[in-house]
Design an enzyme around this catalytic site. Sequence first.
Site, short mmCIF file in Angstrom:
data_model
loop_
_atom_site.label_atom_id
_atom_site.label_comp_id
_atom_site.label_asym_id
_atom_site.label_seq_id
_atom_site.Cartn_x
_atom_site.Cartn_y
_atom_site.Cartn_z
N GLU A 76 1.16 -1.17 -0.08
CA GLU A 76 -0.20 -0.51 -0.01
C GLU A 76 1.34 0.74 0.29
O GLU A 76 2.16 1.01 0.71
CB GLU A 76 -1.32 0.01 1.57
N LYS A 86 2.20 4.26 1.24
CA LYS A 86 2.60 4.90 2.31
C LYS A 86 2.72 6.63 2.76
O LYS A 86 2.67 7.11 2.50
CB LYS A 86 3.43 4.91 3.09
N ARG A 113 -2.15 9.79 11.41
CA ARG A 113 -3.14 8.39 11.63
C ARG A 113 -4.18 9.89 12.33
O ARG A 113 -4.49 9.95 13.58
CB ARG A 113 -2.19 7.65 12.43
N GLU A 135 -5.21 7.23 7.30
CA GLU A 135 -4.82 8.57 7.62
C GLU A 135 -5.20 9.86 6.56
O GLU A 135 -5.78 10.04 6.32
CB GLU A 135 -3.03 8.05 6.13
N LYS A 146 1.81 -5.71 3.47
CA LYS A 146 1.16 -6.08 4.86
C LYS A 146 0.86 -7.41 4.41
O LYS A 146 1.10 -8.22 3.22
CB LYS A 146 -0.24 -5.43 4.83
#
Length: 648
Positions: A300, A302, A307, A355, A459
């Site tokens: 993904e 970043k 956050r 985010e 991930k």
Amino acid sequence: NPSASAYHPIDDACWKRGDKTPYSAFARTLELIEETSGRLKTIEILSNYFRSVIVLSPADLLPSVYLCLNQLAPAYEGIEFGVADQNLMKAVAQCTGRTLAQIKADVQEVGDLGIVAENSRSNQRTMFQPPPLTVSNVYSKLKEIAQMTGPTSLTKKLDKIQTLFVACRNAEAKYFIRSLAGKLRIGLAEQSVLQALALACAMTPPEQDYPPEILNASKKMSSDRFKEKYDEIALTLKTTYCECPNYNLIIPVLLEDGIKALPSKCKLTPGIPLKPMLAHPTKGVQEVLTRFEGLKFTCEWKYDGERAQIHVADNGQVNIYSRNQENNTTKYPDIIKRFKNTRGDQVKNCILDCEAVAWDREKKQILPFQILSTRKRKDANEEDIKVQVCVFMFDLLYLNDEPLVKETFAKRRELLKEHFKEVEGEWKFANSLDTTTMEEVEVFLDESVKGNCEGLMVKTLEKEATYEIAKRSRNWLKLKKDYLDGLGDTLDVVVIGGYIGKGKRTGTYGGFLLACYDQENEEYQSICKIGTGFKEEELENYTKFFKDHVIPQVKSYYRFDSSHEPDHWFEPIQVWEIKCADISLSPVHRAAIGIVDPEKGLSLRFPRFIRIREDKSCEQATSAQDVADMYNNQEQIKNKTSASKTAE
Ligand code: ATP
């Protein structure tokens, strides 16, 4: 000092069962902790105090825990002490019959208003000594003081402070004033408080009635059995606290039903922010592929923003929490208002992990973090907002009464996409690519950087793919473009001292001493000096900021070499993000000493300042172990280690 096993929670306490815990017992405990340097000893002292409270006056356990964390409530309730030093000095002056000028002069000399307050009090004769303070009373009064608002609140606050202050005896004055100033200065970290609580529960289970016969669990067990029990309790407590960081809920359950009831009674709950999962740094696509060999994974983008944990509680209330469980809801009224645009009809309650990123509406592109950081931090008015944000959703942790953290990421992502939708410029799913080839990962990484992102988060999808609350997990790897050739990541370090500037930099600091945080020993270890990467204006600002945080004496928990002693020492108060060329063994710096080498520490070469990390507390700075891992992970070190292994 009695050791944990020798301490008797009834006989060794200075108050009787059923009485309220005297504030003096609490202050004495802090004093003992301040005089002690070992972490284990500190935990033991605190746990002994907790044990007495559990047996003699259990209702005081909650205020005791808060007072030693120097908090009044969970972080997300945003109740802070925040009484300015100037006002505290006034209060101390008035109560002790001294002048403000005298108090100020003493503080200049001693560097700690707490100590000045204690000394001023002990030199004073009082006609009528008010009754002794209790822990519960001090806690509730501190809370009242913190919650007072409005035009006359300062006078009211000072009145209350003075009433309590005149009742303080001995060390009570020191810790009472330090609490109000917002820093206890005893180096007691959150983790130690949790461990002390666990030890107390192991020795003196809080749900039992005392006495039958007394009171020392470890005496009846072999030490191995006791250690096992303690470890189990500590783990349960820690896990519970990560899912539900709220002592208001945890302590009553502990007292009523015992530690075993925690997992079922204090669970992940919308409305209570959990500690987020974090990622491990890596230096290249190859490292990622090696770690994830045989596993399905996804890459993904970043995003470089803030956050945002978005919670929808049962009552429909929407809240946004930060990486550190602070309540950011009033910072983002725009996100709250638009939440209905993404939320599907079937969503009753949920926790989303996202985010929030600054967004250029015209050009439809991501803006750098620096732009986001200009937004007002609290109580923003929607009409005044200039920096627009787009929220990138990347995980779903709770949905319709079900926690999803034990589900695989593949499943969580599927549910996320099923129940939420994208809206141009407002809500997006993190851009992702499921692949296993090196070439595709590299192209995607390049694209992420062109799209103004920091790089990739990689991930696991199915195996080893649960959401690991509060962990820096190896199931999430970060791959940052900038640092691929160097360390794989920047470091977040604490500024502990300043060197007075010369020549062009006269009048400001010309350099600073930085430190990593060693969680094991709870100390700050020097890692490098820094003097580059600053604009002149920045240096002026930092000089101004740190001048207010100078301490007269170095802390007992700072480790450094006398050859690098700065002109001024600072409180541990601010975290800086630093980039460097590499990490090397150092005869003078102390970072990770004893981990990589028994006598040498580690230091950063060619450090450059990048930005202040407002979202990290000093205890969340890069740890000694992280620095050691980054050192060992450097190509030249890896090669050396494997060469010496081959030679063996
Ligand atoms: P840093 O932000 O300096 O990299 P950190 O310790 O704050 O360090 P990391 O574990 O390194 O956090 O990175 C995770 C952070 O990246 C998250 O806290 C989140 O704010 C952000 N992030 C951006 N995009 C994603 C994404 N797709 N998935 C998970 N986190 C993301």
